[in-house]
Design a protein around this motif. Structure first.
Motif, PDB file in Angstrom:
ATOM      1  N   LEU A 403       0.839  -1.207   0.000  1.00 25.54           N
ATOM      2  CA  LEU A 403       0.000   0.000   0.000  1.00 25.54           C
ATOM      3  C   LEU A 403       0.876   1.260   0.000  1.00 25.54           C
ATOM      4  N   ASP A 404       1.916   1.259   0.828  1.00 30.30           N
ATOM      5  CA  ASP A 404       2.810   2.425   0.844  1.00 30.30           C
ATOM      6  C   ASP A 404       3.424   2.654  -0.536  1.00 30.30           C
ATOM      7  N   THR A 405       3.839   1.570  -1.177  1.00 25.94           N
ATOM      8  CA  THR A 405       4.460   1.682  -2.500  1.00 25.94           C
ATOM      9  C   THR A 405       3.466   2.209  -3.532  1.00 25.94           C
ATOM     10  N   LEU A 406       2.268   1.677  -3.443  1.00 26.74           N
ATOM     11  CA  LEU A 406       1.238   2.107  -4.383  1.00 26.74           C
ATOM     12  C   LEU A 406       0.995   3.616  -4.246  1.00 26.74           C
ATOM     13  N   GLU A 407       0.976   4.079  -3.009  1.00 22.15           N
ATOM     14  CA  GLU A 407       0.694   5.500  -2.782  1.00 22.15           C
ATOM     15  C   GLU A 407       1.858   6.404  -3.172  1.00 22.15           C
ATOM     16  N   THR A 408       3.083   5.928  -2.972  1.00 20.51           N
ATOM     17  CA  THR A 408       4.237   6.827  -3.117  1.00 20.51           C
ATOM     18  C   THR A 408       5.057   6.581  -4.389  1.00 20.51           C
ATOM     19  N   ASP A 409       4.812   5.450  -5.056  1.00 20.27           N
ATOM     20  CA  ASP A 409       5.633   5.025  -6.201  1.00 20.27           C
ATOM     21  C   ASP A 409       7.074   4.737  -5.778  1.00 20.27           C
ATOM     22  N   LYS A 410       7.289   4.528  -4.499  1.00 21.56           N
ATOM     23  CA  LYS A 410       8.644   4.242  -4.027  1.00 21.56           C
ATOM     24  C   LYS A 410       8.735   2.826  -3.515  1.00 21.56           C
ATOM     25  N   PRO A 411       9.696   2.029  -3.861  1.00 22.11           N
ATOM     26  CA  PRO A 411      10.844   2.338  -4.707  1.00 22.11           C
ATOM     27  C   PRO A 411      10.550   2.318  -6.203  1.00 22.11           C
ATOM     28  N   TYR A 412       9.382   1.883  -6.597  1.00 23.03           N
ATOM     29  CA  TYR A 412       9.054   1.938  -8.027  1.00 23.03           C
ATOM     30  C   TYR A 412       7.532   1.903  -8.167  1.00 23.03           C
ATOM     31  N   PRO A 413       7.016   2.270  -9.325  1.00 22.90           N
ATOM     32  CA  PRO A 413       5.559   2.311  -9.483  1.00 22.90           C
ATOM     33  C   PRO A 413       4.937   0.918  -9.622  1.00 22.90           C
ATOM     34  N   LEU A 414       3.736   0.772  -9.086  1.00 22.70           N
ATOM     35  CA  LEU A 414       2.926  -0.428  -9.302  1.00 22.70           C
ATOM     36  C   LEU A 414       1.774  -0.006 -10.205  1.00 22.70           C
ATOM     37  N   ARG A 415       1.620  -0.695 -11.337  1.00 23.16           N
ATOM     38  CA  ARG A 415       0.664  -0.169 -12.313  1.00 23.16           C
ATOM     39  C   ARG A 415      -0.346  -1.170 -12.860  1.00 23.16           C
ATOM     40  N   MET A 416      -0.146  -2.469 -12.547  1.00 21.80           N
ATOM     41  CA  MET A 416      -1.136  -3.442 -13.028  1.00 21.80           C
ATOM     42  C   MET A 416      -1.456  -4.407 -11.901  1.00 21.80           C
ATOM     43  N   ALA A 417      -2.738  -4.804 -11.825  1.00 17.76           N
ATOM     44  CA  ALA A 417      -3.124  -5.743 -10.779  1.00 17.76           C
ATOM     45  C   ALA A 417      -3.917  -6.901 -11.365  1.00 17.76           C
ATOM     46  N   PHE A 418      -3.659  -8.063 -10.817  1.00 20.77           N
ATOM     47  CA  PHE A 418      -4.475  -9.236 -11.131  1.00 20.77           C
ATOM     48  C   PHE A 418      -5.088  -9.668  -9.807  1.00 20.77           C
ATOM     49  N   ILE A 419      -6.406  -9.527  -9.687  1.00 18.88           N
ATOM     50  CA  ILE A 419      -7.071  -9.831  -8.414  1.00 18.88           C
ATOM     51  C   ILE A 419      -7.669 -11.223  -8.498  1.00 18.88           C
ATOM     52  N   SER A 420      -7.147 -12.093  -7.658  1.00 16.54           N
ATOM     53  CA  SER A 420      -7.530 -13.483  -7.737  1.00 16.54           C
ATOM     54  C   SER A 420      -8.104 -13.931  -6.394  1.00 16.54           C
ATOM     55  N   SER A 421      -9.395 -14.054  -6.331  1.00 11.14           N
ATOM     56  CA  SER A 421     -10.111 -14.543  -5.132  1.00 11.14           C
ATOM     57  C   SER A 421      -9.912 -13.682  -3.900  1.00 11.14           C
ATOM     58  N   SER A 422     -10.000 -12.377  -4.081  1.00 10.16           N
ATOM     59  CA  SER A 422     -10.005 -11.504  -2.910  1.00 10.16           C
ATOM     60  C   SER A 422     -10.940 -10.330  -3.137  1.00 10.16           C
ATOM     61  N   ASN A 423     -11.665  -9.991  -2.110  1.00 13.08           N
ATOM     62  CA  ASN A 423     -12.478  -8.767  -2.120  1.00 13.08           C
ATOM     63  C   ASN A 423     -11.766  -7.820  -1.159  1.00 13.08           C
ATOM     64  N   PHE A 424     -10.450  -7.687  -1.379  1.00 17.04           N
ATOM     65  CA  PHE A 424      -9.565  -7.130  -0.343  1.00 17.04           C
ATOM     66  C   PHE A 424      -9.800  -5.661  -0.062  1.00 17.04           C
ATOM     67  N   MET A 425     -10.070  -4.921  -1.139  1.00 16.37           N
ATOM     68  CA  MET A 425     -10.083  -3.480  -0.977  1.00 16.37           C
ATOM     69  C   MET A 425     -11.247  -3.090  -0.089  1.00 16.37           C
ATOM     70  N   ALA A 426     -12.310  -3.788  -0.331  1.00 16.43           N
ATOM     71  CA  ALA A 426     -13.486  -3.547   0.478  1.00 16.43           C
ATOM     72  C   ALA A 426     -14.404  -4.722   0.240  1.00 16.43           C
ATOM     73  N   PRO A 427     -14.905  -5.325   1.259  1.00 13.70           N
ATOM     74  CA  PRO A 427     -14.759  -4.970   2.662  1.00 13.70           C
ATOM     75  C   PRO A 427     -13.964  -5.974   3.486  1.00 13.70           C
ATOM     76  N   THR A 428     -13.140  -6.831   2.882  1.00 16.42           N
ATOM     77  CA  THR A 428     -12.683  -7.936   3.715  1.00 16.42           C
ATOM     78  C   THR A 428     -11.293  -7.780   4.310  1.00 16.42           C
ATOM     79  N   CYS A 429     -10.298  -7.998   3.482  1.00 11.55           N
ATOM     80  CA  CYS A 429      -8.953  -8.160   4.038  1.00 11.55           C
ATOM     81  C   CYS A 429      -8.331  -6.903   4.605  1.00 11.55           C
ATOM     82  N   SER A 430      -8.392  -5.833   3.820  1.00  7.44           N
ATOM     83  CA  SER A 430      -7.467  -4.743   4.073  1.00  7.44           C
ATOM     84  C   SER A 430      -7.880  -3.906   5.270  1.00  7.44           C
TER      85      SER A 430
END
Ligand SMILES: Nc1nc2c(c(=O)[nH]1)N[C@H]1C(S)=C(S)[C@@H](COP(=O)(O)OP(=O)(O)OC[C@H]3O[C@@H](n4cnc5c(=O)[nH]c(N)nc54)[C@H](O)[C@@H]3O)O[C@H]1N2
Ligand SMILES: Nc1nc2c(c(=O)[nH]1)N[C@H]1C(S)=C(S)[C@@H](COP(=O)(O)OP(=O)(O)OC[C@H]3O[C@@H](n4cnc5c(=O)[nH]c(N)nc54)[C@H](O)[C@@H]3O)O[C@H]1N2
Ligand SMILES: [Mo]
Length: 751
Positions: A403-430
């Protein structure tokens, strides 16, 4: 024994199978028989011949037909037809879906490097078995991640087990290795079974078949429950230690104090197989039962009595659960629990906690293939280098660092996601799901998701939706513990096809064939499993497993005496020193105290007294319900009828003090956020503790932003902070926060 796995006529037949969620089976595999008529699943029954569940099934499997043929289920690939979050999707072909993913992946890799791809995995389910390979051998990224703050589920358990005694998560001995089960002359029913932050009937079968507790209870086993709530098993327990949430390490150290000071120690085992006894004996002097009583709220006499009963038993086991993982002090609590088992010699002996068969690490390809296709340079780019203990034990990135990396692009940018069996963002894991939501929306240029139903996470940020087969629709193998310490594995046999849904494995293989073909050779899922089974030494193929239904690899007790735990064949345990490390030789490398200790939860009456004045209740969350699996099943009518709304359990005295009645809506809040839940006024919780449901969203509501299926309304993880993890990087306060409550209304929620 050879069993028929399919019988009947072409249009009316039965298939013997086992479950891997969905729905609700997590990675264990209850046996069942599916009835298919005219292309539809019409019935589910427990398989009486399955060695462990013997025909018993819970309501999630029994409602499988409703789930499989649900009108809202997504059974064709789709692409987004408007802006993200608009809830506009159109059907596409698999070819178009795969072509698009291939093209976009190549573009992203060319622009940002393959490390900018993140594979999000959820809990359990077969997808989890393949997600490491999906990351490293399809997308060539080191960043697979399970997005729960502090990796607070199962990872901590596996890690502590690996650090301290070199094994997987040891299970209570429920005679799984014997064909005649409990009647085998070498078996012994545990005299005491300790259920520590674990509620195996409701959470069954998560890493442990809850059914077997009832079997052992009938045969005379007695229970000790360590749990802030009175759950069903607590009411059947000889001792119920109703402790303050998040004080488990203190409790376990208190037991150790009693056992060491009253010399209830199995000296033979300790002398031969452990190191660090003297250091531990010294440390536990800081935790006399009277001090532990103050910390935990459990009377000193009860602590002493329970510790004595456990230590004096002829044999005893401890099953510790999620409540230990989901607290920042959980690594120490688990370490102390392992010390309890070691000091009483209850490891790998009849009726103790046993280790899985050593010789056939079935399902281990999951770990072997993690990182398989990555260059040294890419491996070193895994996000979370500040937590070497986590990176060493889980082949994933660290969730909070992602999450820190995603927000800050440090140490490098994260730009693609493959979401496999998680409803993480909302409302479960995170934890802090709104931060994830914002970061995912702003930063991810391309997002693919695989699921059975549309959900808020996917609707908010995905571009392509790939429909996944349920276990009724695929060939597979289900392994307890994802193949580590596996005592029984079962065949999943395909019973029917629904729409164009494909298994997680097939999706992985199809993408692999396009993006990294040299690694992906098999043409079918069954072939894949046969190849992977051949890597073990069980000598069985997928076809053989089909015929057997379930298979328990040969296992034996006291493997440590026989050189069967270590790769070098020497007696002892698979740790650096070869001994169970009561005092860890590894922890100093992580700047961690080598001995277990208690530290207050980050927010508590003791650590933050001024905040506690404002938020004077202790909050635990997410105790499992039979009617759902995390955020799954909210749209399944027969299950929703059982638990229609998220609940907050409040003691009657507390409810009265706040003017709250049973069934009232309640706003639960703290300094991080708020959520609305329905009051369940009940004496099962301590007056100063509330328990809140997790994983709530409302599939019946508008899915478009800003409502997003009402995902922010009852999301208890709004109240959980980011990055309040243990020193090694494991554990976050999902089960031990503080909050206040007030009466509210159900406007915008209730229909
Ligand atoms: N406050 C609080 N929060 C918690 C917890 C708690 O106790 N308290 N528990 C935590 C724990 S232990 C965990 S493990 C996490 C779980 O967190 P998640 O794994 O994110 O759980 P789900 O919300 O069930 O999301 C899983 C998604 O996968 C889909 N799915 C189901 N089966 C399959 C399948 O076979 N293949 C694919 N591709 N998709 C499938 C489901 O439809 C669902 O949308 O939540 C955590 N969150
Ligand atoms: N039906 C159903 N089954 C499931 C799941 C599901 O969502 N639904 N999820 C699966 C997953 S991913 C997991 S990880 C497992 C989790 O299953 P378990 O490991 O059994 O964990 P929980 O049910 O979260 O909590 C177990 C008990 O811990 C208690 N508890 C709460 N806080 C504390 C504390 O601070 N200390 C102690 N000692 N006890 C505490 C609760 O009151 C509860 O009775 O369940 C799995 N099985
Ligand atoms: Mo979990």
């Amino acid at each position: 024994m050879k069993k028929e796995w399919k019988w009947g006529t072409e249009n009316d037949y039965y298939v013997r199978t086992a479950g891997w969620s969905p729905p609700g089976d997590h990675p264990v595999g209850c046996g069942m028989i599916l009835h298919v008529k005219d292309g539809k699943l019409v019935g589910v029954e427990g398989d009486e011949e399955h060695p462990i569940n013997n025909g018993r099934l819970c309501i999630r499997c029994l409602s499988l037909p409703e789930y499989v043929h649900h009108p809202q289920r997504i059974i064709y690939p789709m692409k987004r037809a408007g802006e993200r979050g608009e809830n506009k999707w159109i059907r596409i072909t698999w070819d178009e879906a795969l072509d698009t993913i291939e093209k976009r992946t190549k573009e992203i890799i060319a622009k940002y490097g393959s490390e900018s791809i993140v594979v999000f995995q959820g809990t359990g389910r077969e997808a989890t078995q393949h997600s490491y390979a999906l990351a490293s051998a399809v997308f060539k990224t080191p960043n697979a991640v399970y997005a729960q703050s502090g990796w607070s589920c199962y990872g901590p358990r596996l890690a502590v087990d690996a650090f301290v005694f070199g094994g997987g998560y040891p299970e209570i001995d429920y005679a799984a290795m014997f064909e005649d089960r409990y009647d085998n002359p070498n078996y012994r029913v545990p005299e005491y079974i300790v259920l520590w932050g674990k509620s195996p009937l409701a959470s069954n079968p998560d890493g442990f078949y809850g059914h077997s507790l009832i079997d052992m209870y009938k045969r005379g086993a007695k229970f000790i429950t360590v749990d802030p709530r009175v759950n069903w098993l607590a009411t059947r327990s000889e001792y119920h230690l109703q402790l303050r949430p998040g004080t488990d390490a203190a409790m376990a150290l208190g037991w150790l104090n009693v056992i060491i000071n009253e010399d209830l120690v199995d000296h033979d085992f300790v002398d031969n197989w452990t190191i660090g006894f003297d250091e531990l004996a010294k440390r536990v002097q800081e935790y006399p039962p009277e001090r532990v009583a103050e910390i935990t709220w459990v009377p000193a006499e009860t602590i002493k009595a329970a510790a004595r009963a456990f230590a004096k038993a002829r044999s005893a086991g401890i099953q510790w659960g999620l409540a230990i993982d989901a607290q920042p002090n959980g690594v120490q609590a688990a370490h102390a629990i392992i010390c309890l088992l070691a000091l009483t010699g209850n490891i790998d002996v009849p009726g103790g906690n046993i280790l899985g068969p050593s010789h056939s690490l079935l399902g281990n390809w999951r770990f072997n293939e993690a990182g398989a296709e990555l260059s040294e340079e890419l491996r070193n780019k895994r996000i979370g280098q500040e937590y070497p203990g986590v990176l060493m034990t889980c082949p994933t990135a660290h969730p909070d660092s992602i999450l820190d990396t995603l927000e800050t692009d440090k140490p490098y940018p994260l730009r693609m996601a493959f979401i496999s069996s998680s409803n993480f963002m909302a409302p479960t894991c995170s934890a802090q799901p709104k931060r994830w939501y914002k970061a995912m929306k702003e930063k991810m240029e391309f997002v693919v998701a695989t699921d059975i139903f549309m959900n808020p996470t996917i609707n908010a940020c995905a571009d392509i939706f790939l429909p996944v087969a349920t276990f009724a629709e695929k060939d597979a193998i289900v392994f307890p513990h994802f193949g580590r310490n596996t005592q029984v594995m079962s065949a999943i046999n395909k019973a029917l096809t629904v729409g164009e849904a494909k298994s997680d494995l097939e999706i992985t293989r199809l993408l692999g064939l396009r993006l990294n073909p040299s690694f992906w050779k098999e043409q079918t899922d069954a072939e894949f499993f046969t190849d992977r089974l051949a890597d073990g030494d069980s000598g069985i193929t997928f076809e053989m497993l089909r015929e057997m239904g379930a298979y328990a690899p040969p296992n034996e007790y006291r493997k440590y005496e026989k050189g069967k735990l270590r790769p070098d064949g020497e007696p002892g345990f698979r740790t650096v020193t070869g001994f169970i490390e009561l005092c860890s030789s590894l922890y100093p490398n992580f700047d961690e105290d080598p001995l277990p200790y208690f530290v207050e939860p980050p927010y508590s009456p003791v650590s933050t007294p001024e905040l506690f004045e404002k938020y004077p209740l202790i909050m635990t969350s997410g105790a499992r319900r039979f009617s759902s699996f995390h955020s799954e099943h909210r749209q399944i009518k027969s299950l929703r009828a059982i638990d229609p709304w998220p609940e907050i359990e409040i003691h009657p005295d507390t409810a009265a003090a706040y003017g709250i009645k049973n069934g009232d809506w309640v706003e639960v809040e703290n300094m991080f956020g708020s959520a609305r839940l329905k009051a369940k006024v009940t004496p099962i919780v301590h007056p100063k503790v509330v328990m809140c449901s997790h994983g709530w969203w409302y599939p019946e509501q508008d899915g478009a932003e800003p409502n997003l299926y009402g995902v922010w309304k009852s999301n208890i993880n709004n109240l959980i902070p980011h990055k309040h993890v243990g020193k090694i990087g494991y554990g976050a306060p999902y089960k031990c926060m503080i909050c206040r409550i007030r009466k509210a209304d159900g406007v915008g929620i209730e229909y």
